[in-house]
Write a protein that holds these residues in place. Structure first.
Motif, mmCIF file in Angstrom:
data_model
loop_
_atom_site.group_PDB
_atom_site.id
_atom_site.type_symbol
_atom_site.label_atom_id
_atom_site.label_comp_id
_atom_site.label_asym_id
_atom_site.label_seq_id
_atom_site.Cartn_x
_atom_site.Cartn_y
_atom_site.Cartn_z
ATOM 1 N N ASN A 197 1.186 -1.869 7.059
ATOM 2 C CA ASN A 197 0.717 -1.747 5.677
ATOM 3 C C ASN A 197 -0.788 -1.494 5.622
ATOM 4 O OD1 ASN A 197 0.927 -2.219 2.658
ATOM 5 N ND2 ASN A 197 -0.469 -3.871 3.212
ATOM 6 N N TYR A 198 -1.511 -1.976 6.665
ATOM 7 C CA TYR A 198 -2.967 -1.891 6.676
ATOM 8 C C TYR A 198 -3.459 -0.843 7.660
ATOM 9 C CZ TYR A 198 -2.385 -6.504 4.575
ATOM 10 O OH TYR A 198 -1.998 -7.545 3.788
ATOM 11 N N PRO A 199 -4.372 0.047 7.243
ATOM 12 C CA PRO A 199 -5.080 0.871 8.227
ATOM 13 C C PRO A 199 -5.827 -0.038 9.186
ATOM 14 C CG PRO A 199 -5.465 1.683 6.009
ATOM 15 C CD PRO A 199 -4.770 0.353 5.873
ATOM 16 N N LYS A 200 -6.154 0.458 10.378
ATOM 17 C CA LYS A 200 -6.751 -0.367 11.427
ATOM 18 C C LYS A 200 -8.024 -1.057 10.948
ATOM 19 C CE LYS A 200 -8.050 -0.319 16.315
ATOM 20 N NZ LYS A 200 -9.254 -1.126 16.152
ATOM 21 N N ASN A 226 0.810 -1.221 0.000
ATOM 22 C CA ASN A 226 0.000 0.000 0.000
ATOM 23 C C ASN A 226 0.840 1.266 0.000
ATOM 24 O OD1 ASN A 226 -2.493 -1.244 -0.009
ATOM 25 N ND2 ASN A 226 -2.596 -1.390 2.217
ATOM 26 N N PHE A 227 2.066 1.165 0.494
ATOM 27 C CA PHE A 227 2.911 2.348 0.623
ATOM 28 C C PHE A 227 4.258 2.136 -0.067
ATOM 29 C CE2 PHE A 227 0.136 2.141 4.372
ATOM 30 C CZ PHE A 227 -0.577 3.318 4.189
ATOM 31 N N ALA A 228 4.266 1.328 -1.128
ATOM 32 C CA ALA A 228 5.516 1.013 -1.820
ATOM 33 C C ALA A 228 6.187 2.274 -2.355
ATOM 34 C CB ALA A 228 5.252 0.039 -2.968
ATOM 35 N N GLY A 229 5.390 3.196 -2.922
ATOM 36 C CA GLY A 229 5.953 4.434 -3.439
ATOM 37 C C GLY A 229 6.543 5.294 -2.345
#
Length: 464
Positions: A444-447, A377-380
């Motif tokens: 990587n995951y929001p709650k 999700n936040f690779a960039g």
């Protein structure tokens, strides 16, 4: 569900490969051009010659990275928000336009305006790796990530090969050294037009993808990225990222690799000329040879990695660390030996460079896709942070060479440079194999998504 035939995702990878090729050409072109700019007798003597000191030369060679460093993190945020297509288009097209203006800038403002233009080019290209990582995280399933991702990044070596091979010929032709910059700028503009019509940020944005391939990609990525969500609205977990040990290991590996890599790319032509006594045509060809071999090995490594993972011979974690070790530790000895070469050993020097540079390409199957492993999700964002640090090394490396090498023909001073590069490779990989991770990190995951993921996993267990 398997979708192994060539499709839209492979076309996107080819376009990304070519885009990175043209971007890399703009970075590397100066390595050869500056030799002709400072010695007109080595190329077409009808063009201007500039009497710059070694210190000024190091400023010019490193200036691109001053701007490149600044926009890494902001660029990663923009890629997250607006998508990889738009950001990559802006990176390549705008910096390509500036490449066309390079000869004019040198004539008008000498090295100072030249540095300013190179800094601006760096600013324009600062988000290109974040854009590519964002694109790969949306297009490439996990089992193909190492091979297709590495293929995309092979554009780095291909760009080096192209510009190093043709630059010597262009500089000696009627176009002179300005022709090198015109060639690179024009190639970037042409690619930008093609990308505008054929590139896409996600499979859903691409009109010519088959339903089968689209479903394959979405299903393959659903468990790794997250469930249906608006990724643009996701908050970046900065504190968790900056307190994550796997992230810092990755950052260190990428930074040490960048130091050694950019030192070789920017300084090899000068080393060939002043220590090994090669003229600009043979210099350019000899400097390009390691990157040509590297390009071939990249594809072989991709096939090998894909084979080992698909057949179950290695896990993702083992594969990443295996190829990273090849890419970091094999070059160490050849780099150190380079510092002991003399002019009558130019062939041996090229062989050592070939071994060092070509084996280093295996690292693309190691740390270079690890950002997506840790947090799809936040690779960039991760790439922006790591590349920010890496490109501090990108401009420190030429500056350090300028500080150490006060006499360009002094092989003992070059020896120190190559020892430092070898040490960077050694310690960068040591930390990666000891402490590097490939599993998706909890942040990587929001709650809400983490709860949803755990709930679905629990239901799957009950249903079994």
């Amino acid at each position: 569900m398997i979708c192994s035939e060539l499709g839209a995702r492979h076309l996107q990878c080819v376009l990304i490969f070519l885009g990175l090729t043209t971007a890399m050409m703009q970075r590397v072109n100066l390595s050869v051009a500056i030799v002709a700019m400072m010695d007109k007798n080595s190329a077409n003597p009808d063009f201007e010659e500039y009497q710059w000191s070694e210190k000024t030369k190091s400023y010019v060679l490193s200036s691109f990275f001053w701007g490149y460093f600044i926009t890494q993190i902001p660029g990663s945020q923009l890629a997250q928000r607006f998508g990889g297509k738009v950001m990559m288009l802006g990176c390549v097209s705008l910096s390509g336009f500036l490449a066309l203006l390079t000869p004019l800038s040198v004539r008008i403002g000498d090295w100072k305006l030249f540095c300013a233009l190179r800094i601006t080019q760096g600013l324009m290209q600062g988000s290109i790796f974040s854009a590519i990582h964002t694109l790969l995280s949306k297009w490439i399933p996990l089992e193909e990530r190492g091979s297709l991702g590495t293929f995309c990044y092979a554009g780095l070596n291909f760009g080096s090969v192209v510009v190093l091979m043709v630059s010597g010929w262009i500089a000696s032709s009627s176009f002179g050294w300005p022709g090198i910059f015109y060639f690179c700028g024009l190639a970037s503009i042409i690619w930008s037009v093609v990308w505008l019509f054929l590139g896409a940020s996600t499979p859903s944005d691409y009109n010519w993808i088959s339903d089968e391939e689209k479903s394959y990609i979405e299903i393959a990525l659903s468990s790794a990225v997250n469930f249906k969500h608006d990724q643009e609205s996701m908050k970046t977990p900065w504190l968790k990222i900056l307190t994550s040990a796997p992230f810092w290991v990755l950052l260190f590996a990428q930074s040490t690799s960048a130091w050694a890599y950019w030192l070789l790319v920017t300084q090899t032509p000068s080393y060939m000329k002043y220590v090994l006594g090669q003229d600009i045509k043979s210099n350019a060809l000899m400097s390009a040879t390691p990157y040509l071999v590297s390009l071939v090995l990249t594809f072989l490594f991709c096939v090998l990695a894909d084979f080992l993972i698909r057949r179950g011979y290695t896990s993702i974690d083992t594969s990443r660390k295996l190829f990273n070790t090849i890419g970091f530790w094999v070059p160490v000895v050849p780099l150190i030996l380079l510092g002991y070469m003399s002019p009558d050993q130019s062939l041996l020097a090229v062989i050592l460079l070939v071994i060092a540079v070509s084996s280093n390409t295996a690292g693309s199957l190691g740390f270079l896709t690890n950002h997506i492993d840790l947090a799809p999700n936040f690779a960039g964002i991760l790439m922006g942070l790591c590349n920010c640090s890496a490109n501090i090394m990108g401009f420190l490396a030429p500056l350090t060479v300028g500080f150490i090498v006060t006499e360009a023909t002094n092989v003992q001073q070059w020896r120190i440079v190559f020892f430092i590069a070898g040490g960077c490779f050694f310690f960068g990989n040591l930390l990666f194999i000891l402490f590097g991770k490939t599993n998706i990190q909890p942040w990587n995951y929001p709650k809400s998504q983490k709860d949803q993921r755990d709930h679905i996993s629990f239901k799957a267990i009950i249903n079994e």
